[in-house]
Design a protein around this motif. Sequence first.
Motif: not given
Length: 134
Positions: A21-41
């Motif tokens: 939930w901390s990655e979801i910004d409903v106001e800006s309608t954006t989900w920001t996935i942090p680098a440490e959880r991404m395959k491409a870092n």
Amino acid sequence: MCLRFLVLTAVRPGETRGARWSEIDVESTTWTIPAERMKANGEHRVPLSSQALDVLGKAKPLDDGSGLVFPSPPSRVGGAAGWRAMLRAWPTNDRGARMSATETNAPEGSWPTPRASGASTPPPTRCAARERAS
């Protein structure tokens, strides 16, 4: 709900299962996935459609305090192999093509029952989304 969100956002299953939930910004309608959880870092920003926001709205009452958008007991998550097995069970029509949920007569929000004739390959959601975006 998690599968629907996966299809609507066209991200990898592990990123969807780990959505917080901390990655979801409903106001800006954006989900920001942090680098440490991404395959491409690298940090990844995912625009959220109104349909994806609807899924999040339905998921909010399931919040168990873990911070996960789609909480599930460890025995039910199944990891990546479990997702692949679930997607392989997607029903096919007589020509071997994947069927939509409406073609299977599955109730809204339920998983279609696999056909007795066998399984098919997973729906190519990420490839299809990439092709549509280009």
